[in-house]
Design a protein around this motif. Structure first.
Motif, PDB file in Angstrom:
ATOM      1  N   ALA A  45       0.249  -7.175   5.157  1.00  0.00           N
ATOM      2  CA  ALA A  45      -0.786  -5.979   4.915  1.00  0.00           C
ATOM      3  C   ALA A  45      -0.620  -5.782   3.430  1.00  0.00           C
ATOM      4  O   ALA A  45      -1.727  -5.083   2.915  1.00  0.00           O
ATOM      5  N   LEU A  46       0.275  -5.782   2.673  1.00  0.00           N
ATOM      6  CA  LEU A  46       0.418  -5.775   1.326  1.00  0.00           C
ATOM      7  C   LEU A  46      -0.763  -6.516   0.590  1.00  0.00           C
ATOM      8  O   LEU A  46      -1.237  -6.209  -0.459  1.00  0.00           O
ATOM      9  N   GLY A  47      -0.471  -7.728   0.694  1.00  0.00           N
ATOM     10  CA  GLY A  47      -1.259  -8.989   0.200  1.00  0.00           C
ATOM     11  C   GLY A  47      -2.732  -8.509   0.417  1.00  0.00           C
ATOM     12  O   GLY A  47      -3.490  -8.787  -0.586  1.00  0.00           O
ATOM     13  N   THR A  48      -3.110  -8.377   1.712  1.00  0.00           N
ATOM     14  CA  THR A  48      -4.309  -8.009   2.265  1.00  0.00           C
ATOM     15  C   THR A  48      -5.034  -6.836   1.219  1.00  0.00           C
ATOM     16  O   THR A  48      -6.288  -6.859   0.772  1.00  0.00           O
ATOM     17  N   CYS A  49      -4.035  -5.858   1.348  1.00  0.00           N
ATOM     18  CA  CYS A  49      -4.525  -4.622   0.455  1.00  0.00           C
ATOM     19  C   CYS A  49      -4.794  -4.923  -0.997  1.00  0.00           C
ATOM     20  O   CYS A  49      -5.913  -4.338  -1.520  1.00  0.00           O
ATOM     21  N   LYS A  50      -3.993  -5.530  -1.513  1.00  0.00           N
ATOM     22  CA  LYS A  50      -4.144  -5.762  -2.956  1.00  0.00           C
ATOM     23  C   LYS A  50      -5.423  -6.753  -3.284  1.00  0.00           C
ATOM     24  O   LYS A  50      -6.342  -6.418  -4.167  1.00  0.00           O
ATOM     25  N   ALA A  51      -5.624  -7.671  -2.482  1.00  0.00           N
ATOM     26  CA  ALA A  51      -6.772  -8.348  -2.540  1.00  0.00           C
ATOM     27  C   ALA A  51      -8.065  -7.724  -2.407  1.00  0.00           C
ATOM     28  O   ALA A  51      -8.840  -7.857  -3.014  1.00  0.00           O
ATOM     29  N   LEU A  52      -7.852  -6.900  -1.270  1.00  0.00           N
ATOM     30  CA  LEU A  52      -9.155  -6.093  -1.045  1.00  0.00           C
ATOM     31  C   LEU A  52      -9.519  -4.919  -2.093  1.00  0.00           C
ATOM     32  O   LEU A  52     -10.563  -4.992  -2.674  1.00  0.00           O
ATOM     33  N   THR A  53      -8.498  -4.434  -2.596  1.00  0.00           N
ATOM     34  CA  THR A  53      -8.706  -3.373  -3.624  1.00  0.00           C
ATOM     35  C   THR A  53      -9.159  -3.904  -4.687  1.00  0.00           C
ATOM     36  O   THR A  53     -10.209  -3.443  -5.443  1.00  0.00           O
ATOM     37  N   LEU A  54      -8.801  -5.126  -5.273  1.00  0.00           N
ATOM     38  CA  LEU A  54      -9.329  -5.866  -6.558  1.00  0.00           C
ATOM     39  C   LEU A  54     -10.648  -6.414  -6.290  1.00  0.00           C
ATOM     40  O   LEU A  54     -11.411  -6.214  -7.432  1.00  0.00           O
ATOM     41  N   VAL A  87       7.690 -10.489  -3.997  1.00  0.00           N
ATOM     42  CA  VAL A  87       7.099 -10.792  -5.384  1.00  0.00           C
ATOM     43  C   VAL A  87       5.763 -11.229  -4.925  1.00  0.00           C
ATOM     44  O   VAL A  87       5.559 -12.031  -4.105  1.00  0.00           O
ATOM     45  N   VAL A  88       4.775 -10.638  -5.286  1.00  0.00           N
ATOM     46  CA  VAL A  88       3.292 -11.028  -5.077  1.00  0.00           C
ATOM     47  C   VAL A  88       2.728 -11.812  -6.116  1.00  0.00           C
ATOM     48  O   VAL A  88       2.666 -11.112  -7.407  1.00  0.00           O
ATOM     49  N   ASP A  89       2.362 -12.963  -6.152  1.00  0.00           N
ATOM     50  CA  ASP A  89       1.507 -13.713  -7.075  1.00  0.00           C
ATOM     51  C   ASP A  89       0.294 -13.326  -6.846  1.00  0.00           C
ATOM     52  O   ASP A  89      -0.198 -13.703  -5.610  1.00  0.00           O
ATOM     53  N   LEU A  90      -0.806 -13.117  -8.021  1.00  0.00           N
ATOM     54  CA  LEU A  90      -1.957 -13.174  -7.729  1.00  0.00           C
ATOM     55  C   LEU A  90      -2.759 -14.202  -8.519  1.00  0.00           C
ATOM     56  O   LEU A  90      -2.731 -14.201  -9.699  1.00  0.00           O
ATOM     57  N   ARG A 106      -3.019  -3.943 -13.204  1.00  0.00           N
ATOM     58  CA  ARG A 106      -2.719  -2.700 -13.254  1.00  0.00           C
ATOM     59  C   ARG A 106      -3.176  -2.062 -12.119  1.00  0.00           C
ATOM     60  O   ARG A 106      -2.457  -1.293 -11.055  1.00  0.00           O
ATOM     61  N   VAL A 107      -4.479  -2.473 -11.528  1.00  0.00           N
ATOM     62  CA  VAL A 107      -5.207  -1.826 -10.207  1.00  0.00           C
ATOM     63  C   VAL A 107      -4.370  -2.580  -9.172  1.00  0.00           C
ATOM     64  O   VAL A 107      -4.404  -1.490  -8.084  1.00  0.00           O
ATOM     65  N   ALA A 108      -4.098  -3.714  -9.068  1.00  0.00           N
ATOM     66  CA  ALA A 108      -3.479  -4.165  -7.839  1.00  0.00           C
ATOM     67  C   ALA A 108      -2.017  -3.319  -7.421  1.00  0.00           C
ATOM     68  O   ALA A 108      -2.096  -3.211  -6.153  1.00  0.00           O
ATOM     69  N   ASP A 109      -1.285  -2.654  -8.227  1.00  0.00           N
ATOM     70  CA  ASP A 109      -0.506  -1.982  -7.638  1.00  0.00           C
ATOM     71  C   ASP A 109      -0.944  -0.328  -7.465  1.00  0.00           C
ATOM     72  O   ASP A 109       0.018   0.585  -7.045  1.00  0.00           O
ATOM     73  N   CYS A 111      -3.235  -0.008  -4.996  1.00  0.00           N
ATOM     74  CA  CYS A 111      -3.487  -0.506  -3.631  1.00  0.00           C
ATOM     75  C   CYS A 111      -3.055   0.569  -2.665  1.00  0.00           C
ATOM     76  O   CYS A 111      -1.776   0.821  -2.697  1.00  0.00           O
ATOM     77  N   PRO A 112      -3.490   1.148  -1.656  1.00  0.00           N
ATOM     78  CA  PRO A 112      -3.096   2.111  -0.754  1.00  0.00           C
ATOM     79  C   PRO A 112      -1.782   1.466  -0.280  1.00  0.00           C
ATOM     80  O   PRO A 112      -0.820   2.423   0.219  1.00  0.00           O
ATOM     81  N   ILE A 113      -1.532   0.539   0.263  1.00  0.00           N
ATOM     82  CA  ILE A 113      -0.169  -0.021   0.840  1.00  0.00           C
ATOM     83  C   ILE A 113       0.601  -0.062   0.002  1.00  0.00           C
ATOM     84  O   ILE A 113       2.000   0.144   0.302  1.00  0.00           O
ATOM     85  N   HIS A 114       0.668  -0.728  -1.110  1.00  0.00           N
ATOM     86  CA  HIS A 114       1.500  -0.665  -2.198  1.00  0.00           C
ATOM     87  C   HIS A 114       2.152   0.683  -2.345  1.00  0.00           C
ATOM     88  O   HIS A 114       3.423   0.807  -2.547  1.00  0.00           O
ATOM     89  N   LYS A 115       1.274   1.794  -2.652  1.00  0.00           N
ATOM     90  CA  LYS A 115       1.629   2.906  -2.810  1.00  0.00           C
ATOM     91  C   LYS A 115       2.357   3.723  -1.545  1.00  0.00           C
ATOM     92  O   LYS A 115       3.608   4.162  -1.715  1.00  0.00           O
TER      93      LYS A 115
END
Length: 133
Positions: A45-54, A87-90, A106-109, A111-115
């Protein structure tokens, strides 16, 4: 609403809207390994959210982000002590300059799931439904 019910053995049928998937555990834990384990779903969920957010952010800002590969490493060795480390590698694809890459980092952090995972007091209430048999 998400509905989850036992499929067979330890497998869980997960229904999220019109989507269905199976959750399970490894054979070492008594499952069939027919689907991701709950921790895997949490991490994904975290990885998917970061990718979609970016991707959405880049699209809105006209940044030349062509794709993202996300890899997540989990350290749950101290989970019982309250420490769960991801640890998330993009890997960003496209002709981005260094300033754009740092901006996306900076934007990756944000994402709603990260927060949700890092700055929210999550409260879970578990209750029994239905009458006893």
């Amino acid at each position: 609403m998400i509905r989850i019910h036992n499929n067979k053995g330890l497998q869980q049928q997960i229904e999220i809207g019109s989507h269905q998937l199976i959750g399970d555990v490894s054979p070492e834990l008594g499952g069939d390994g027919a689907g991701p384990e709950p921790h895997d779903l949490f991490d994904a969920a975290l990885g998917t959210c970061k990718a979609l957010t970016l991707l959405l952010y880049a699209r809105q800002r006209g940044l030349p982000l062509e794709g993202i590969d996300v890899q997540i490493e989990r350290d749950d060795s101290e989970e019982r002590q309250g420490n769960y480390r991801l640890v998330v590698d993009l890997a960003l694809q496209g002709p981005l300059d260094e300033a754009q890459r740092q901006q996306l980092l900076r934007v990756a952090d944000k994402c709603p799931i990260h927060k949700l995972m890092t700055s929210t007091d999550i409260q879970v209430e578990t209750r029994l439904s239905g009458a006893p048999a």
